[in-house]
Design an enzyme around this catalytic site. Structure first.
Site, PDB file in Angstrom:
ATOM      1  N   PHE A   3      78.024   2.831  60.509  1.00 25.89           N
ATOM      2  CA  PHE A   3      79.311   3.536  60.693  1.00 25.89           C
ATOM      3  C   PHE A   3      79.487   4.709  59.748  1.00 25.89           C
ATOM      4  O   PHE A   3      80.615   5.116  59.458  1.00 25.89           O
ATOM      5  CB  PHE A   3      80.476   2.553  60.537  1.00 25.89           C
ATOM      6  CG  PHE A   3      80.296   1.277  61.308  1.00 25.89           C
ATOM      7  CD1 PHE A   3      80.258   1.300  62.687  1.00 25.89           C
ATOM      8  CD2 PHE A   3      80.128   0.063  60.659  1.00 25.89           C
ATOM      9  CE1 PHE A   3      80.065   0.130  63.413  1.00 25.89           C
ATOM     10  CE2 PHE A   3      79.928  -1.113  61.379  1.00 25.89           C
ATOM     11  CZ  PHE A   3      79.900  -1.072  62.746  1.00 25.89           C
ATOM     12  N   ILE A  41      71.121   2.330  64.561  1.00 28.00           N
ATOM     13  CA  ILE A  41      72.022   1.583  63.676  1.00 28.00           C
ATOM     14  C   ILE A  41      72.864   0.573  64.443  1.00 28.00           C
ATOM     15  O   ILE A  41      73.741  -0.063  63.877  1.00 28.00           O
ATOM     16  CB  ILE A  41      72.912   2.532  62.844  1.00 28.00           C
ATOM     17  CG1 ILE A  41      73.819   3.388  63.744  1.00 28.00           C
ATOM     18  CG2 ILE A  41      72.056   3.420  61.954  1.00 28.00           C
ATOM     19  CD1 ILE A  41      74.818   4.244  62.962  1.00 28.00           C
ATOM     20  N   GLY A  42      72.602   0.448  65.724  1.00 29.77           N
ATOM     21  CA  GLY A  42      73.320  -0.551  66.516  1.00 29.77           C
ATOM     22  C   GLY A  42      73.775  -0.103  67.892  1.00 29.77           C
ATOM     23  O   GLY A  42      73.961  -0.936  68.779  1.00 29.77           O
ATOM     24  N   LYS A 102      75.420  -0.896  79.548  1.00 30.20           N
ATOM     25  CA  LYS A 102      75.729  -2.100  78.775  1.00 30.20           C
ATOM     26  C   LYS A 102      75.972  -1.759  77.299  1.00 30.20           C
ATOM     27  O   LYS A 102      76.943  -2.192  76.692  1.00 30.20           O
ATOM     28  CB  LYS A 102      74.568  -3.081  78.896  1.00 30.20           C
ATOM     29  CG  LYS A 102      74.994  -4.511  78.885  1.00 30.20           C
ATOM     30  CD  LYS A 102      73.818  -5.424  79.129  1.00 30.20           C
ATOM     31  CE  LYS A 102      74.149  -6.393  80.235  1.00 30.20           C
ATOM     32  NZ  LYS A 102      73.164  -7.470  80.351  1.00 30.20           N
ATOM     33  N   THR A 103      75.074  -0.951  76.723  1.00 33.13           N
ATOM     34  CA  THR A 103      75.204  -0.641  75.298  1.00 33.13           C
ATOM     35  C   THR A 103      76.361   0.329  75.054  1.00 33.13           C
ATOM     36  O   THR A 103      77.042   0.250  74.033  1.00 33.13           O
ATOM     37  CB  THR A 103      73.894  -0.050  74.738  1.00 33.13           C
ATOM     38  OG1 THR A 103      73.507   1.066  75.527  1.00 33.13           O
ATOM     39  CG2 THR A 103      72.791  -1.081  74.742  1.00 33.13           C
ATOM     40  N   GLY A 150      78.386  12.701  73.764  1.00 32.72           N
ATOM     41  CA  GLY A 150      78.444  11.592  72.806  1.00 32.72           C
ATOM     42  C   GLY A 150      79.651  10.718  73.039  1.00 32.72           C
ATOM     43  O   GLY A 150      80.639  11.139  73.635  1.00 32.72           O
ATOM     44  N   GLU A 192      82.013   8.341  68.348  1.00 29.38           N
ATOM     45  CA  GLU A 192      83.209   8.643  67.560  1.00 29.38           C
ATOM     46  C   GLU A 192      84.478   8.516  68.406  1.00 29.38           C
ATOM     47  O   GLU A 192      85.456   7.919  67.960  1.00 29.38           O
ATOM     48  CB  GLU A 192      83.128  10.056  66.970  1.00 29.38           C
ATOM     49  CG  GLU A 192      81.744  10.522  66.561  1.00 29.38           C
ATOM     50  CD  GLU A 192      81.231   9.963  65.246  1.00 29.38           C
ATOM     51  OE1 GLU A 192      82.054   9.491  64.444  1.00 29.38           O
ATOM     52  OE2 GLU A 192      80.002   9.993  65.033  1.00 29.38           O
TER      53      GLU A 192
END
Ligand code: MOS
Length: 710
Positions: free
Chosen positions: A237, A463-464, A605-606, A674, A677
């Site tokens: 994050f 990072i996830g 899904k992600t 994106g 954020e």
């Protein structure tokens, strides 16, 4: 709520390519490389908040069993690259570099021992003496000391503070407290010197290549002599955007004890070592005509920074851009306090600014008695208000509609305190967000192996969010391969270069390189014959027919120059329904939906999962999260997860993410923008607005804890 509103246009998408490894514990994180000869580090923090370190008593610790070294300012060898560049107080913190204490908890010693337990015990024996000076940790008490950072100035479009001349106006102040980007995985560094001038470092980072450069600079090494490894990162994050002092300290310690070391930050260390979203005071002035057209927006913000670095973020920037408005004035200052430096935390600046702006827009909607969505539609920007450029794509109207339909907005009353449900006050709120749509340069190798497996390689860390899964999805569509025929190699500095994961830009950036590499590879197969037309070509057979072991391409993909003609942004809107217990003041989020215009959704899904994560982060911002400092001592009160409350499962209601899913024609070949954020930007305001709609109480200092409502 309409259960039928799902995401009809978005295919289900792949499962997480690394999901199985993660849930079975086979994914290795930076603290899990138990290499030969490993030793263990524990940090000792300053107990004063400002002053000069006069002595560190290390003898007891040094004599404790298993202790190999205790590093302090008074004995640590110099970090070679620390000479010449900008030292504190005008640059990044450096451990053991000088005798100055800038904040409470600042590491003053590092104990290395043969086991973690022995290091921890020895660390408890280290004491220090200080010459204390008067500290300042209170933002609100120091607003008058705010200064314009880095030669910046106020930004004025049209009339300065033009809102003041409008017939209808509101003026309000808002406070967002410090929040930590404290992920589940603790920051950890395992460092091993393979030769005097060669190091391998397993560390939690969002930027593999940046870490490689930073370690190389600190120790004056050729970058190729620094091997950075981080194939799995358990959330960040923004907390792993920098190479932090403790990472350099670990490398230094390994040099001193001539053995590999592991340094895992404690949960308490995390609160003072890896940055945070800075506490920020804001003031908004909005002026409108009686029919709801904005005449002016003024947005002033003062955020906190450390005593050694001028940390800035785009708190007021979006107020210049979000709505069509002729007169916009924005002012941004920072205050130096005796705290550690913040970091760009998810929606850095934008999330803080949108909390205030979208709260103020809600206040204006009541002053005008106009529905909050209608107010936004009356001020919808069809071209970028700052540059006048057309948008590369903008479907925020569609997003408003999708979200309003899902939450059942038509059931909302504009009269606060008029809804009741299950013995609670019920209310609805919304808030919108924006964030730049970015793309930079990345290099990807795509290799088809003899067994028909496509291997994609690039240095980026995931990072996830599911970077690997997005890469596999893009490759699958181009190559006509199922997911089990695609292998993703990430998170290693020896792989082709990729930028730092951050700024909602990696699917756009790395995805484009995957796209280009796969198309090139497919062309190569076409030239061999047989692979171009067929839907599912047998790559293994083609390689065999041509006596080839493998076929590979390495491609660098850069941003599209066409984008300079356009304003590129992602957009979101969040709808929240709350139930507020009138007796206890407890706010329960009942339903939440976040809707994104993030272009084409590459990996459903992600993306959905990441979006819901952002919504939850915003709910935490609104209802529970706050770092508390005891200003008498300058010490954190709640630097642990028992007292710093992140939302848990029971706090999270029925939560959905919806996507407009219309491609952006210019940003990249996938049409994706994106979404990391924008998932958080605007949520906190939506919650606060829902609480007002339910109770008639406007809380302008987050989090909305029950004491503020009863
Ligand atoms: Mo970020 S704040 O894009 O890690």
């Amino acid at each position: 709520m309409n259960e039928k509103i799902k995401n009809p246009s978005v295919p289900a998408g792949f499962d997480r390519v690394d999901g199985r490894l993660k849930v079975t514990g086979r994914a290795k994180y930076s603290a899990e490389y138990n290499i030969k000869g490993l030793t263990y580090c524990v940090m000792v923090g300053s107990t004063v908040t400002k002053g000069t370190l006069t002595a560190v008593e290390t003898k007891k610790a040094e004599n404790a069993p298993g202790v190999l070294a205790v590093l302090t300012y008074f004995n640590a060898p110099k970090v070679p690259g620390y000479q010449g560049d900008t030292p504190p107080p005008k640059g990044p913190l450096r451990l053991f570099y000088n005798d100055q204490i800038y904040f409470n908890g600042q590491p003053i010693a590092l104990v290395v021992a043969d086991t973690f337990e022995r290091a921890l015990f020895a660390a408890s024996l280290v004491t220090a003496t200080y010459e204390k000076s008067l500290h300042q940790t209170n933002l609100e008490a120091n607003l008058a000391n705010g200064f314009l950072p880095n030669n910046s100035k106020d930004n004025i479009r049209g009339q300065e503070d033009g809102y003041k001349a409008a017939p209808i106006k509101i003026e309000q102040e808002y406070i967002l407290p410090t929040e930590v980007p404290n992920p589940m995985e603790l920051h950890a560094t395992t460092a091993r010197w393979d030769a005097d001038d060669k190091i391998t470092i397993w560390t939690k980072t969002q930027g593999i290549k940046a870490t490689q450069r930073n370690i190389a600079t600190a120790f004056k090494l050729p970058p190729d002599n620094v091997h950075v490894i981080a194939p799995f990162v358990g959330g960040a994050f923004g907390s792993a955007l920098r190479t932090w002092p403790h990472e350099i300290a670990a490398a230094l310690a390994a040099k001193v004890v001539k053995q590999p070391v592991k340094l895992v930050l404690s949960r308490g260390d995390m609160f003072t070592s890896v940055g945070y979203r800075p506490r920020t005071w804001q003031k908004i002035g909005l002026g409108a005509s009686a029919d709801g057209k904005l005449v002016g927006i003024s947005h002033e913000a003062i955020g906190q920074t450390s005593a050694y670095e001028n940390f800035t973020e785009g708190v007021v920037g979006s107020s210049q851009l979000m709505y069509a408005c002729p007169n916009v004035t924005t002012r941004y200052k920072i205050v130096s306090l005796n705290v550690n430096t913040p970091t760009p935390m998810r929606g850095p600046g934008e999330a803080t600014g949108a909390y205030a702006l979208e709260s103020a827009m809600d206040e204006l909607s009541y002053a005008l008695n106009i529905d909050p969505i209608e107010l936004r539609l009356r001020n919808y920007a069809d071209t970028d208000p700052a540059s006048g450029k057309p948008y590369s794509s903008k479907y925020l109207r569609d997003a408003y509609k999708l979200g309003a339909d899902w939450i059942g907005w038509s059931a909302r009353s504009q009269k606060p305190g008029s809804g009741t449900e299950k013995g609670c006050l019920a209310g609805y709120g919304m808030g919108a967000g924006m964030f730049g749509a970015y793309r930079s340069t990345a290099t990807v190798t795509a290799r088809m192996t003899a067994d028909g497996i496509l291997v994609l390689q690039t240095a980026v860390t995931d990072i996830g969010p599911g970077t690997g899964t997005a890469m596999a999805t893009i490759a699958s569509e181009i190559m006509g391969l199922p997911e089990n025929k695609i292998k993703i190699d990430l998170g290693d500095s020896s792989l082709p270069p990729s930028p730092t994961q951050g700024g909602s830009s990696i699917t756009s950036t790395v995805g484009s390189a995957v796209n280009d590499a796969c198309k090139e590879l497919k062309d190569k197969f076409s030239q061999l014959g047989g692979a171009g037309q067929a839907d599912k070509p047998d790559y293994a057979k083609i390689l065999k027919d041509h006596n080839l072991e493998q076929l590979e391409v390495t491609t660098t993909s850069k941003s599209n120059p066409e984008m300079s003609k356009y304003a590129g942004y992602s957009w979101s809107v969040h709808f929240i329904k709350v139930l507020v217990n009138p007796a206890t003041g407890v706010v329960k989020v009942d339903k939440a939906v976040s809707v994104a215009d993030c272009g084409h959704v590459v990996s459903h899904k992600t993306t959905r999962s990441q979006m819901i994560g952002g919504t939850i982060m915003g709910i935490g911002m609104a209802l529970t999260e706050e770092v508390v400092i005891d200003h008498r001592y300058g010490r954190l009160v709640n630097n642990n997860f028992a007292d710093y409350h992140v939302p848990v499962q029971a706090d999270i209601p029925q939560c959905e993410a919806l996507f407009v899913n219309k491609p952006d024609p210019y940003l990249n070949p996938m049409g994706a923008k994106g979404m990391a954020e924008i998932a958080t930007v605007g949520v906190a305001a939506a919650v606060a607005n829902a609480v007002y709609n339910a109770t008639g109480k406007r809380v302008r200092e987050m989090p909305i804890t029950p004491d503020k409502l009863v």
